[in-house]
Design a protein around this motif. Sequence first.
Motif, PDB file in Angstrom:
ATOM      1  N   MET A  18       0.831  -1.204   0.000  1.00 22.61           N
ATOM      2  CA  MET A  18       0.000   0.000   0.000  1.00 22.61           C
ATOM      3  C   MET A  18       0.868   1.256   0.000  1.00 22.61           C
ATOM      4  O   MET A  18       0.579   2.233  -0.671  1.00 22.61           O
ATOM      5  N   LYS A  19       2.009   1.167   0.739  1.00 17.40           N
ATOM      6  CA  LYS A  19       2.856   2.358   0.877  1.00 17.40           C
ATOM      7  C   LYS A  19       3.309   2.880  -0.488  1.00 17.40           C
ATOM      8  O   LYS A  19       3.227   4.069  -0.771  1.00 17.40           O
ATOM      9  N   SER A  20       3.756   1.945  -1.341  1.00 17.84           N
ATOM     10  CA  SER A  20       4.263   2.397  -2.640  1.00 17.84           C
ATOM     11  C   SER A  20       3.135   2.930  -3.518  1.00 17.84           C
ATOM     12  O   SER A  20       3.344   3.802  -4.344  1.00 17.84           O
ATOM     13  N   LYS A  21       1.915   2.391  -3.298  1.00 13.37           N
ATOM     14  CA  LYS A  21       0.774   2.855  -4.104  1.00 13.37           C
ATOM     15  C   LYS A  21       0.365   4.279  -3.718  1.00 13.37           C
ATOM     16  O   LYS A  21      -0.301   4.973  -4.484  1.00 13.37           O
ATOM     17  N   VAL A  22       0.715   4.684  -2.498  1.00 18.30           N
ATOM     18  CA  VAL A  22       0.444   6.071  -2.086  1.00 18.30           C
ATOM     19  C   VAL A  22       1.650   6.948  -2.433  1.00 18.30           C
ATOM     20  O   VAL A  22       1.498   8.065  -2.935  1.00 18.30           O
ATOM     21  N   LEU A  23       2.848   6.396  -2.187  1.00 15.72           N
ATOM     22  CA  LEU A  23       4.059   7.189  -2.439  1.00 15.72           C
ATOM     23  C   LEU A  23       4.224   7.531  -3.924  1.00 15.72           C
ATOM     24  O   LEU A  23       4.610   8.653  -4.266  1.00 15.72           O
ATOM     25  N   GLY A  24       3.919   6.573  -4.787  1.00 17.60           N
ATOM     26  CA  GLY A  24       4.094   6.782  -6.237  1.00 17.60           C
ATOM     27  C   GLY A  24       3.356   8.025  -6.726  1.00 17.60           C
ATOM     28  O   GLY A  24       3.968   8.950  -7.278  1.00 17.60           O
ATOM     29  N   PRO A  25       2.018   8.086  -6.502  1.00 19.22           N
ATOM     30  CA  PRO A  25       1.281   9.289  -6.927  1.00 19.22           C
ATOM     31  C   PRO A  25       1.772  10.567  -6.232  1.00 19.22           C
ATOM     32  O   PRO A  25       1.755  11.635  -6.828  1.00 19.22           O
ATOM     33  N   LEU A  26       2.204  10.427  -4.967  1.00 22.43           N
ATOM     34  CA  LEU A  26       2.732  11.598  -4.257  1.00 22.43           C
ATOM     35  C   LEU A  26       3.954  12.143  -4.996  1.00 22.43           C
ATOM     36  O   LEU A  26       4.068  13.345  -5.235  1.00 22.43           O
ATOM     37  N   ILE A  27       4.854  11.233  -5.347  1.00 23.58           N
ATOM     38  CA  ILE A  27       6.081  11.659  -6.047  1.00 23.58           C
ATOM     39  C   ILE A  27       5.725  12.233  -7.417  1.00 23.58           C
ATOM     40  O   ILE A  27       6.260  13.260  -7.830  1.00 23.58           O
ATOM     41  N   ARG A  28       4.762  11.584  -8.084  1.00 25.60           N
ATOM     42  CA  ARG A  28       4.303  12.097  -9.383  1.00 25.60           C
ATOM     43  C   ARG A  28       3.784  13.530  -9.217  1.00 25.60           C
ATOM     44  O   ARG A  28       4.055  14.404 -10.036  1.00 25.60           O
ATOM     45  N   TYR A  29       3.070  13.747  -8.120  1.00 27.82           N
ATOM     46  CA  TYR A  29       2.503  15.068  -7.824  1.00 27.82           C
ATOM     47  C   TYR A  29       3.622  16.089  -7.595  1.00 27.82           C
ATOM     48  O   TYR A  29       3.595  17.193  -8.140  1.00 27.82           O
ATOM     49  N   TYR A  30       4.644  15.681  -6.799  1.00 27.84           N
ATOM     50  CA  TYR A  30       5.746  16.610  -6.528  1.00 27.84           C
ATOM     51  C   TYR A  30       6.555  16.927  -7.783  1.00 27.84           C
ATOM     52  O   TYR A  30       7.156  17.984  -7.889  1.00 27.84           O
ATOM     53  N   PHE A  31       6.627  15.969  -8.692  1.00 27.41           N
ATOM     54  CA  PHE A  31       7.469  16.140  -9.874  1.00 27.41           C
ATOM     55  C   PHE A  31       6.701  16.648 -11.096  1.00 27.41           C
ATOM     56  O   PHE A  31       7.299  16.845 -12.153  1.00 27.41           O
ATOM     57  N   ALA A  32       5.386  16.863 -10.931  1.00 29.31           N
ATOM     58  CA  ALA A  32       4.555  17.213 -12.089  1.00 29.31           C
ATOM     59  C   ALA A  32       5.091  18.425 -12.849  1.00 29.31           C
ATOM     60  O   ALA A  32       5.105  18.435 -14.076  1.00 29.31           O
ATOM     61  N   ASP A  33       5.531  19.441 -12.127  1.00 33.48           N
ATOM     62  CA  ASP A  33       5.965  20.674 -12.801  1.00 33.48           C
ATOM     63  C   ASP A  33       7.474  20.853 -12.817  1.00 33.48           C
ATOM     64  O   ASP A  33       7.972  21.927 -13.133  1.00 33.48           O
ATOM     65  N   LEU A  34       8.202  19.813 -12.429  1.00 31.28           N
ATOM     66  CA  LEU A  34       9.669  19.935 -12.398  1.00 31.28           C
ATOM     67  C   LEU A  34      10.275  19.531 -13.739  1.00 31.28           C
ATOM     68  O   LEU A  34       9.939  18.478 -14.281  1.00 31.28           O
ATOM     69  N   LYS A  35      11.143  20.396 -14.242  1.00 33.98           N
ATOM     70  CA  LYS A  35      11.834  20.077 -15.501  1.00 33.98           C
ATOM     71  C   LYS A  35      13.333  20.181 -15.235  1.00 33.98           C
ATOM     72  O   LYS A  35      13.984  21.146 -15.597  1.00 33.98           O
ATOM     73  N   LEU A  36      13.840  19.166 -14.552  1.00 34.35           N
ATOM     74  CA  LEU A  36      15.228  19.227 -14.102  1.00 34.35           C
ATOM     75  C   LEU A  36      16.149  18.340 -14.935  1.00 34.35           C
ATOM     76  O   LEU A  36      17.336  18.258 -14.666  1.00 34.35           O
ATOM     77  N   GLY A  37      15.581  17.659 -15.914  1.00 36.82           N
ATOM     78  CA  GLY A  37      16.412  16.745 -16.695  1.00 36.82           C
ATOM     79  C   GLY A  37      16.767  15.498 -15.917  1.00 36.82           C
ATOM     80  O   GLY A  37      17.752  14.839 -16.209  1.00 36.82           O
ATOM     81  N   TYR A  38      15.947  15.170 -14.907  1.00 39.68           N
ATOM     82  CA  TYR A  38      16.234  13.958 -14.137  1.00 39.68           C
ATOM     83  C   TYR A  38      15.975  12.730 -14.988  1.00 39.68           C
ATOM     84  O   TYR A  38      15.188  12.768 -15.930  1.00 39.68           O
TER      85      TYR A  38
END
Lengths: 114, 490
Positions: free
Chosen positions: A1-21
Amino acid sequence: MKSKVLGPLIRYYFADLKLGYTNSVERMTSAVEMSLEQSPWFYRLPISIYLGCLNWAAIFFFLKPFTGLSLEKQQTYLKKIACHFPMFEGIEKLVRTLSLLSAFDDGSDSQSNP
Amino acid sequence: MNVIQPSDVPSTVSCEYLVIGSGAGGSVAALELAEAGKDVVILEEGLYHDTKSFSRNVGDMTRKLYRQGGISPFWGKPAIGFAEGRCVGGTTVINGGLLWRTPERILESWKKNEGLQGYDPENLKKHFIKIETLLNVSPPKTGDGLNLDSEIIQKACKALGWKYVPAPRAVNNCVNTNQCATGCPTGAKQSTALSYLPKAISKGARILTGCRANSLQSKGKGIITSAVTPSAQRVTIRSKYLFLASGPIQSPFLLQKNRLSPIAGEKLRFHLNFKIVAEFPHEIHADRGTIFTGQVQQFENEGILMMASNFNPAYIASTLSHYPDNTLNEVFSKLPCHAMYVTQIQSKSHGRVHSCFQDAPFVTYDFAEADLDLLKKGYEHTARMLFAAGAKTLYPPIKGVQPARNFQDVKNQIDHLTPSQLELISVHAMSSCPMSGSGTGVVDLEGKLKGYENIFLCDASILPSNIGESPQGTIMAMAHEILTRHLANS
């Protein structure tokens, strides 16, 4: 369950980041999970409880837990509702920092060591 | 290096000397004892990582080499991220390799206030010479255009009339990979895993890796130490003497947890670092140089040091993680024009190591008001230097502020600064089991734990106060002195 919550959270944090990661959200999620696993139980437990609350609280708004929502609804939930929850900022800081630390892991392999 | 892997560790081990920890303090103890012909076992919680295994993957390496994957906060307002190594070689594997001799003003204050007789510059000199020789401590190569982030502040300091000192580092043929903090991939940085420990092993010392010490019992004339491997295998080590060198957090934790010292961990001291990312109008390519080649010591007596920091996209991104996404995007669109600088203050705050959770230490601290003033001064000095070096924009570690475009912006930020806005880290903790010659410390002048004849400490925890400078040299010199005294007495 943890990864199923963490994944979207990280997606949310990275939605507007354009860092070339170069790392994928899935790999970053797994990296954050592994980092949390290494921390003592008295850090792990409150974080797990928080993520659990974040998951089940979605029922009040969408009649489904967070993990059962579509990607779009998950992002709406995080952006409009969950971001007002107490401690959301603290969790954001921790998860965002840990995922940013791992965000460039794949790319760095391409720079060969002398 | 020939180490004993966790799967090969026997369930019972006997030795004359057990050294817990293989970092700056433990490795000195191991080598001195092995050279004296003693039967030495080193117990290390972390694993052994070969130089070849060090990669540029910051996330992976942090989980492999750092304690708790890098998540070891000091709880207070604000919470501080603390980082220390957990691998064979300890923090020396992940630090910048800076090796300063202890400032004389610090040794004088220890002698005057704590009665540290014999820990004076003259007596410690022989130890520093040995350390500097073994670790190949040398001034950095400069003028090759690869360490522009350091070179531009050197020029700015010259213009401002400030003291800038080349940093002595434990390196051998550094090729500027800028990976000191995640393990030097060329073996240039002389961690104890590449210097002291192989020598100790060649003299007969044994290293048990992946073994976390759990319980320490003083029984009769010996010590029984219980440890556990990652696969939960129990290991019992019987030794005549114990040298505890598991660092400023773990050493007091073990002593408290095992009721060996009621005052261990009560007076934790540390340095506070804040990192500023600076944008320059031209390309700096800070990643082409090494972590730092010099240090601004103009304000050393006030407790403020400034230097360039390690540069890597992952570090820049995580350092700026409190900024909005558009700010990070702006920085990353011109990354080669950026460099990162660290300002270190000799904090007046006091921390405390708690063993209430048994499994791992829990650290709290009280933020001293004086630290806010020192941090404000540190930021002001660093900003003045960076603008003098030509910086266009500064990104300070302060929540809720805009990047500073000029010195007036910095002044305004400082005027309204509150502790809770600060994003601070610490990589130097010490003094949690201070040495004292007057009987008020946790250990005496021989490093001996109060009340015990066969338990000694020789790591950062014994430093009587924080020293304002990178402590590796001081830890090692004090460990050498403790071992010299011990071997002379025994």
